[in-house]
Scaffold this active site. Structure first.
Site, PDB file in Angstrom:
ATOM      1  N   ASN A   9       0.844  -1.221   0.106  1.00 28.28           N
ATOM      2  CA  ASN A   9       0.007   0.010   0.001  1.00 28.28           C
ATOM      3  C   ASN A   9       0.983   1.175  -0.016  1.00 28.28           C
ATOM      4  O   ASN A   9       1.530   1.793   1.004  1.00 28.28           O
ATOM      5  CB  ASN A   9      -0.901   0.104   1.323  1.00 28.28           C
ATOM      6  N   LYS A  11      -0.110   4.257  -0.061  1.00 29.24           N
ATOM      7  CA  LYS A  11      -0.736   5.328   0.512  1.00 29.24           C
ATOM      8  C   LYS A  11      -0.553   6.610  -0.458  1.00 29.24           C
ATOM      9  O   LYS A  11      -0.500   6.428  -1.540  1.00 29.24           O
ATOM     10  CB  LYS A  11       0.018   5.583   1.823  1.00 29.24           C
ATOM     11  N   HIS A  96      -9.571   0.519   4.581  1.00 30.41           N
ATOM     12  CA  HIS A  96      -8.139   0.988   5.235  1.00 30.41           C
ATOM     13  C   HIS A  96      -8.456   1.688   6.431  1.00 30.41           C
ATOM     14  O   HIS A  96      -9.179   2.624   6.422  1.00 30.41           O
ATOM     15  CB  HIS A  96      -7.449   1.315   4.329  1.00 30.41           C
ATOM     16  N   GLU A  98      -6.778   4.174   7.484  1.00 29.06           N
ATOM     17  CA  GLU A  98      -6.906   5.549   7.296  1.00 29.06           C
ATOM     18  C   GLU A  98      -8.177   6.080   6.606  1.00 29.06           C
ATOM     19  O   GLU A  98      -8.510   7.222   6.887  1.00 29.06           O
ATOM     20  CB  GLU A  98      -5.557   5.877   6.402  1.00 29.06           C
ATOM     21  N   GLU A 167      -5.630  -5.794  10.221  1.00 27.80           N
ATOM     22  CA  GLU A 167      -4.561  -4.460  10.450  1.00 27.80           C
ATOM     23  C   GLU A 167      -5.020  -3.765  11.909  1.00 27.80           C
ATOM     24  O   GLU A 167      -5.728  -2.891  11.766  1.00 27.80           O
ATOM     25  CB  GLU A 167      -4.735  -3.652   9.269  1.00 27.80           C
ATOM     26  N   GLY A 173       1.894   1.933  10.686  1.00 28.39           N
ATOM     27  CA  GLY A 173       2.920   3.342  10.670  1.00 28.39           C
ATOM     28  C   GLY A 173       3.150   3.741  11.841  1.00 28.39           C
ATOM     29  O   GLY A 173       3.697   4.677  12.134  1.00 28.39           O
ATOM     30  N   SER A 209       3.149  -2.266  10.323  1.00 26.07           N
ATOM     31  CA  SER A 209       4.616  -2.067  10.625  1.00 26.07           C
ATOM     32  C   SER A 209       5.352  -3.573  10.365  1.00 26.07           C
ATOM     33  O   SER A 209       6.356  -3.935  10.983  1.00 26.07           O
ATOM     34  CB  SER A 209       4.867  -1.849  12.048  1.00 26.07           C
TER      35      SER A 209
HETATM   36  C1  PEP Z   1      -0.703   0.030   5.744  1.00 29.38           C
HETATM   37  O1  PEP Z   1      -0.758   0.849   5.101  1.00 29.38           O
HETATM   38  O2  PEP Z   1      -1.660  -0.736   5.515  1.00 29.38           O
HETATM   39  C2  PEP Z   1       0.328  -0.491   6.645  1.00 29.38           C
HETATM   40  C3  PEP Z   1       0.043  -1.796   7.348  1.00 29.38           C
HETATM   41  O3  PEP Z   1       1.378   0.479   7.095  1.00 29.38           O
HETATM   42  P1  PEP Z   1       2.507   0.006   7.772  1.00 29.38           P
HETATM   43  O4  PEP Z   1       3.108  -0.978   7.000  1.00 29.38           O
HETATM   44  O5  PEP Z   1       3.444   1.229   7.175  1.00 29.38           O
HETATM   45  O6  PEP Z   1       2.164  -0.109   9.202  1.00 29.38           O
END
Ligand code: PEP
Length: 248
Positions: A9, A11, A96, A98, A167, A173, A209
């Site tokens: 992803n 973003k 997601h 976000e 997630e 993040g 992460s």
């Molecule tokens: C994500 O954007 O779905 C995500 C898991 O981000 P990160 O790996 O940066 O935590």
């Protein structure tokens, strides 16, 4: 050897020009390992460039990060599943964290987006997960069950095209990943829910992460069918190495 999915992803990073450069570097790192799929979710305007750049690679797919549920019309700034598909997307993220927490997307809206994605022949990657406060209050499974129910209830047709990503919001993040055991425990609960209510869905990814250092340990856990990665997918060489390490 188990088939594993590595979903990137990007973003709000990597425009169309940068995407071409990214793919040149990604492919220069060598052949992808067998027995894995790589899914790219670039910003919508970069989808066409990525789709062209990965054409001919059967194990690589491209998706958008979000769609609107209406098929067309006066919805300035939004894109429909059909428009995403014209640009080369075969998949879409839905729900997601976000989208949910920065843009205020509701459970009901994620349900409409799953339906719209399936209607447009896009495979949804449905993201679910609890906040830290919800985890600490012991509400993880209740929250995730509610998110699954809202997104999937009454959508039996096309179910087999849906992938779920667990997630936890507190891990996205933040540099703080769930332990393999924590992730596996929640995956088991999700799998049990799916077996009962949406048996067509079989694949569950973990996201939050994930990086080069922890990917092997996480994927050593048989409950995890793959990973959804944000930050650590932005560097093409690092991403290629992460895929290689996780698939080994
Ligand atoms: C994500 O954007 O779905 C995500 C898991 O981000 P990160 O790996 O940066 O935590």
């Amino acid at each position: 050897m188990k088939y594993r999915v590595f979903a990137a992803n990007w973003k709000m990073n990597i425009g169309p020009l940068e995407a071409r450069e990214y793919l040149r570097s990604f492919f220069s790192a060598g052949q992808l390992p067998r027995g894995c799929g790589v899914w790219f979710f670039p910003p919508a305007v970069s989808v066409e460039a990525v789709a062209r750049g990965v054409a001919g690679h059967d194990n690589i797919a491209v998706g958008v990060q979000d769609i609107y549920w209406e098929p067309k019309g006066a919805f300035t700034g939004a894109i429909s599943g059909a428009i995403a598909s014209q640009a080369g997307a075969r998949m879409t993220l839905v729900g997601h964290s976000e989208r949910r927490h920065v843009f205020g997307e509701t459970d009901e809206q994620t349900g409409k987006k799953v339906a719209a994605a399936l209607a447009a022949d896009l495979s949804p990657l449905l993201c679910v997960g609890e906040t830290l406060a919800q985890r600490e209050a012991g509400e993880t499974i209740a929250v995730i069950s509610r998110q699954l129910e809202a997104a999937l209830a009454g959508r039996a047709a096309g179910q087999s095209r849906v992938t779920v990503a667990y997630e936890p919001v507190w891990a996205i993040g933040t540099g703080r990943n769930a332990t393999p055991q924590d992730a596996a425990d929640v995956h088991k609960e999700i799998r049990a829910w799916l077996a009962k209510h949406a048996p067509g869905i079989v694949r569950i990814l973990y996201g939050g992460s994930v990086n080069l250092k922890n990917v092997a340990q996480l994927l050593a856990e048989p409950e995890l069918d793959g990973v959804l990665v944000g930050g650590a997918s932005l560097d093409p060489h690092g991403w290629a190495e992460l895929v290689r390490t996780g698939a080994a």
